[in-house]
Design a protein around this motif. Structure first.
Motif, PDB file in Angstrom:
ATOM      1  N   MET A   1       0.525  -0.967  -0.239  1.00 59.77           N
ATOM      2  CA  MET A   1       0.074   0.127   0.146  1.00 59.77           C
ATOM      3  C   MET A   1       0.601   1.054   0.226  1.00 59.77           C
ATOM      4  O   MET A   1       1.563   1.554   0.915  1.00 59.77           O
ATOM      5  CB  MET A   1      -0.577   0.107   1.584  1.00 59.77           C
ATOM      6  CG  MET A   1      -1.971   1.324   1.476  1.00 59.77           C
ATOM      7  SD  MET A   1      -2.471   1.038   2.659  1.00 59.77           S
ATOM      8  CE  MET A   1      -4.302   0.070   1.710  1.00 59.77           C
ATOM      9  N   PRO A   2       0.802   1.970  -1.231  1.00 58.70           N
ATOM     10  CA  PRO A   2       1.325   3.329  -1.461  1.00 58.70           C
ATOM     11  C   PRO A   2       1.435   4.254   0.163  1.00 58.70           C
ATOM     12  O   PRO A   2       0.155   4.325   0.717  1.00 58.70           O
ATOM     13  CB  PRO A   2       0.853   3.848  -2.187  1.00 58.70           C
ATOM     14  CG  PRO A   2       0.364   3.246  -2.878  1.00 58.70           C
ATOM     15  CD  PRO A   2      -0.393   1.957  -2.361  1.00 58.70           C
ATOM     16  N   ALA A   3       2.274   4.987   0.686  1.00 59.07           N
ATOM     17  CA  ALA A   3       2.754   5.665   2.326  1.00 59.07           C
ATOM     18  C   ALA A   3       1.268   6.145   2.103  1.00 59.07           C
ATOM     19  O   ALA A   3       0.639   6.871   3.141  1.00 59.07           O
ATOM     20  CB  ALA A   3       3.923   6.237   2.101  1.00 59.07           C
ATOM     21  N   GLU A   4       1.309   7.076   0.761  1.00 59.09           N
ATOM     22  CA  GLU A   4       0.438   8.270   1.523  1.00 59.09           C
ATOM     23  C   GLU A   4      -1.467   7.597   1.050  1.00 59.09           C
ATOM     24  O   GLU A   4      -1.944   8.740   2.168  1.00 59.09           O
ATOM     25  CB  GLU A   4       0.100   9.501  -0.143  1.00 59.09           C
ATOM     26  CG  GLU A   4       0.200   8.677  -1.653  1.00 59.09           C
ATOM     27  CD  GLU A   4       1.496   8.097  -1.992  1.00 59.09           C
ATOM     28  OE1 GLU A   4       2.067   8.255  -1.008  1.00 59.09           O
ATOM     29  OE2 GLU A   4       0.964   7.676  -3.116  1.00 59.09           O
ATOM     30  N   VAL A   5      -1.220   6.736   0.607  1.00 56.24           N
ATOM     31  CA  VAL A   5      -2.528   6.152   0.632  1.00 56.24           C
ATOM     32  C   VAL A   5      -2.906   5.817   2.363  1.00 56.24           C
ATOM     33  O   VAL A   5      -4.055   6.143   2.903  1.00 56.24           O
ATOM     34  CB  VAL A   5      -3.175   4.970  -0.649  1.00 56.24           C
ATOM     35  CG1 VAL A   5      -4.429   4.060  -0.022  1.00 56.24           C
ATOM     36  CG2 VAL A   5      -2.844   5.428  -1.543  1.00 56.24           C
ATOM     37  N   ALA A   6      -1.721   4.853   2.771  1.00 60.35           N
ATOM     38  CA  ALA A   6      -2.256   4.972   4.521  1.00 60.35           C
ATOM     39  C   ALA A   6      -2.186   6.405   5.114  1.00 60.35           C
ATOM     40  O   ALA A   6      -2.793   6.050   5.797  1.00 60.35           O
ATOM     41  CB  ALA A   6      -0.910   3.442   4.401  1.00 60.35           C
ATOM     42  N   ALA A   7      -1.478   6.460   4.454  1.00 60.69           N
ATOM     43  CA  ALA A   7      -1.356   7.919   5.964  1.00 60.69           C
ATOM     44  C   ALA A   7      -2.882   8.354   5.666  1.00 60.69           C
ATOM     45  O   ALA A   7      -3.272   9.210   6.712  1.00 60.69           O
ATOM     46  CB  ALA A   7      -0.740   9.049   5.705  1.00 60.69           C
ATOM     47  N   GLU A   8      -3.346   8.943   4.182  1.00 63.05           N
ATOM     48  CA  GLU A   8      -4.976   9.005   3.903  1.00 63.05           C
ATOM     49  C   GLU A   8      -5.931   8.525   5.127  1.00 63.05           C
ATOM     50  O   GLU A   8      -6.979   8.886   5.399  1.00 63.05           O
ATOM     51  CB  GLU A   8      -5.191   9.609   2.893  1.00 63.05           C
ATOM     52  CG  GLU A   8      -6.838  10.502   2.255  1.00 63.05           C
ATOM     53  CD  GLU A   8      -7.499   8.600   2.711  1.00 63.05           C
ATOM     54  OE1 GLU A   8      -8.725  10.130   2.833  1.00 63.05           O
ATOM     55  OE2 GLU A   8      -7.318   8.044   1.894  1.00 63.05           O
ATOM     56  N   ILE A   9      -6.016   7.237   5.721  1.00 59.85           N
ATOM     57  CA  ILE A   9      -6.631   5.645   5.583  1.00 59.85           C
ATOM     58  C   ILE A   9      -6.952   6.433   7.213  1.00 59.85           C
ATOM     59  O   ILE A   9      -7.945   6.221   7.714  1.00 59.85           O
ATOM     60  CB  ILE A   9      -6.291   4.820   5.348  1.00 59.85           C
ATOM     61  CG1 ILE A   9      -6.924   4.328   3.425  1.00 59.85           C
ATOM     62  CG2 ILE A   9      -7.601   3.683   6.344  1.00 59.85           C
ATOM     63  CD1 ILE A   9      -7.056   3.362   2.601  1.00 59.85           C
ATOM     64  N   LYS A  10      -5.650   6.377   7.701  1.00 60.54           N
ATOM     65  CA  LYS A  10      -5.088   6.228   9.104  1.00 60.54           C
ATOM     66  C   LYS A  10      -5.768   7.725  10.193  1.00 60.54           C
ATOM     67  O   LYS A  10      -6.225   8.144  10.461  1.00 60.54           O
ATOM     68  CB  LYS A  10      -3.707   6.704   9.497  1.00 60.54           C
ATOM     69  CG  LYS A  10      -3.547   4.798   9.300  1.00 60.54           C
ATOM     70  CD  LYS A  10      -1.565   4.931   9.304  1.00 60.54           C
ATOM     71  CE  LYS A  10      -1.272   3.505   9.516  1.00 60.54           C
ATOM     72  NZ  LYS A  10       0.573   3.901   9.206  1.00 60.54           N
ATOM     73  N   ALA A  11      -5.483   9.505   8.886  1.00 60.89           N
ATOM     74  CA  ALA A  11      -6.389  10.312   9.366  1.00 60.89           C
ATOM     75  C   ALA A  11      -7.620   9.678   9.450  1.00 60.89           C
ATOM     76  O   ALA A  11      -8.496  11.033  10.258  1.00 60.89           O
ATOM     77  CB  ALA A  11      -5.876  10.836   8.159  1.00 60.89           C
ATOM     78  N   ARG A  12      -8.296   9.501   8.099  1.00 58.85           N
ATOM     79  CA  ARG A  12      -9.518   8.936   8.524  1.00 58.85           C
ATOM     80  C   ARG A  12     -10.398   8.502   9.785  1.00 58.85           C
ATOM     81  O   ARG A  12     -11.367   8.914  10.313  1.00 58.85           O
ATOM     82  CB  ARG A  12     -10.395   8.620   7.318  1.00 58.85           C
ATOM     83  CG  ARG A  12     -10.714  10.092   6.065  1.00 58.85           C
ATOM     84  CD  ARG A  12     -11.262   9.505   4.877  1.00 58.85           C
ATOM     85  NE  ARG A  12     -10.913   8.188   4.270  1.00 58.85           N
ATOM     86  CZ  ARG A  12     -11.152   7.169   4.254  1.00 58.85           C
ATOM     87  NH1 ARG A  12     -12.083   6.600   4.679  1.00 58.85           N
ATOM     88  NH2 ARG A  12      -9.951   6.134   3.488  1.00 58.85           N
ATOM     89  N   GLU A  13      -9.870   7.257  10.309  1.00 64.52           N
ATOM     90  CA  GLU A  13      -9.880   6.676  11.151  1.00 64.52           C
ATOM     91  C   GLU A  13     -10.044   7.308  12.527  1.00 64.52           C
ATOM     92  O   GLU A  13     -10.511   7.451  13.158  1.00 64.52           O
ATOM     93  CB  GLU A  13      -8.478   6.004  10.596  1.00 64.52           C
ATOM     94  CG  GLU A  13      -8.764   5.130  11.494  1.00 64.52           C
ATOM     95  CD  GLU A  13      -9.751   2.789  12.464  1.00 64.52           C
ATOM     96  OE1 GLU A  13     -10.150   3.327  11.154  1.00 64.52           O
ATOM     97  OE2 GLU A  13      -9.730   2.975  13.032  1.00 64.52           O
TER      98      GLU A  13
END
Ligand SMILES: O=C(O)C[C@H]1C=CC(=O)O1
Length: 96
Positions: free
Chosen positions: A15-27
């Protein structure tokens, strides 16, 4: 009703780091919204693991399912749930 919920996060290695970061921010935003509503009473990191132990305070099993399945990280977590009830030896009157 109180539930113990254990969540273990398993993000795909690719998973690209920016995708993971975006999901974690929404979480994080959603988790903090539920905490502010009093529905997510406790959120503890399991030391040494990308996992948490949480206590949810919700109306019933259906509400718990709705809240948990809406977590942005839901597709990437192993989740276990256990219903809780008051322990007869507890000195905390708010354990209900
Ligand atoms: O980090 C985690 O344990 C997973 C999840 C639960 C709350 C949150 O913000 O992320």
């Amino acid at each position: 009703m109180l539930f113990k919920v254990e969540m273990k996060v398993n993000l795909p290695h690719g998973m690209p780091a920016e995708v993971a970061a975006e999901i974690k921010a929404r979480e994080k935003a959603y988790a903090q919204e539920l905490q502010n509503q009093g529905k997510w009473r406790h959120l503890w990191r399991v030391a040494g693991s990308y996992a948490n132990v949480s206590i949810f305070d919700v109306a019933d099993n259906t509400e718990l399912q709705e809240l948990i399945s809406a977590l942005p990280l839901f597709p990437y977590m192993d989740i276990s749930v256990a219903p809780l009830c008051r322990h007869p030896s507890s000195i905390h009157e708010d354990d209900s």
